[in-house]
Design a protein around this motif. Sequence first.
Motif: not given
Length: 419
Positions: A111-113, A117, A122
């Motif tokens: 989620p922070a990529d 994200k 995902t």
Amino acid sequence: MKFLGELDEASLARTQRCNRRLADPNRLQAIRDTGLMDTPQEEAFDRLARLAAQLLNVPLTIMSLVDSNRQFFKADFGLPSPFRETRTLPIDASLCRYTLEGEPIISSNAPADSFLKFHPSTGPWGIVALIVLPLINPEGHVLGTFCCIQPSVREWTAQDHLVMKELTASIMTEINLRDQLRKLKAEQRMRDTFVAALTHDLRTPLTASKLSVQLMGRRHAGLPGVQTSVGRVTASLDRAERMIQNLLDASRIQAGKLVALEVRECDLHAVAAQTLDELSALYPGRYELKAEGEFTMRADPLGLRRIVENLASNAAKYGAPGTPIEVRLERDETQVRLQVRNQGTPIAEEDLQTIFEPFHRTRSATESAEKGWGLGLPLVRGLAEAHGGKATVTSGAEEGTCFTITLPLDASARQRRSA
């Protein structure tokens, strides 16, 4: 596919490169060649998926193949419904398609990529930490992926990376071995077809030639030297036919099949004596036949002749010139033993291990003036095994070289089992 946000320049370039690979016909053919698409689960691959889950302590591992329109789950551990039942994912929902350039996807927190994200899979899949490694064949085509998924943030260690790398290599080893086996089988079928066609095409003119020669012999029987010439030509044609049969039988032996026999009652002593008598015209005074007792058996007399002929002629060709060649027959209540012994340079130890292999010639045979295909000894072993017997060899400076053929007195049982 549409991402749920705007990708940065690097991520967008990656998607474009991988999309171009998606429908690459060579890559798709490589996937078809594996024979794995749309096939049931197999323990060979599921075992590796379980092992990855156990070693990395993750709830989900998947081995996938990625073609132009879907992702197929060949093996898994922990795959949820409905994918456990359907085993497919539409290509637009596939994250693994973005490894088709050969680059892995690795993240500790999707989620922070910046790339992951925005991928629509995902969230629904609960993908947070993941390692996705491409399955790359020897030609460089990405067939699919092997991945592990963790539904929480996780910093992957070097050991985690190594485990996934080694298990991915094991998957590709399995796939590559299967591909090599497929190619070998295709090559065997092609060789068998070629040999069958070649021998058929060769036999037709040989048969016609033999009939023509025999006809000429009858028409001109009164002319001087005609019968001698006819006999020589016929003998040469017969030899050519035997060479063709040797090639056919060698092909069968190499394919792991038994040589065909015509088993009936015959006398090994009589067969050996006649064969050696004929060979004596080429190698006068070389053969000593030693036999005591009766040697009546149920076997293929032509096969016995070919065994004796090959061993005895090899002994004369490659043994010490002018030395005697001993051919000995022995028997007991259940089997007979044929031994052919000659003197001369011993066979090298490394050659003894492979001397019965098709198309193998020993170093001394290769260096000699004698020409050959390396078919004689494989045929000897093949004929012995077709009878239910075996062929062995010993060689040394003092005792010479001795080939031993052990055969049952009745080969009928073996032929019935192989029918």
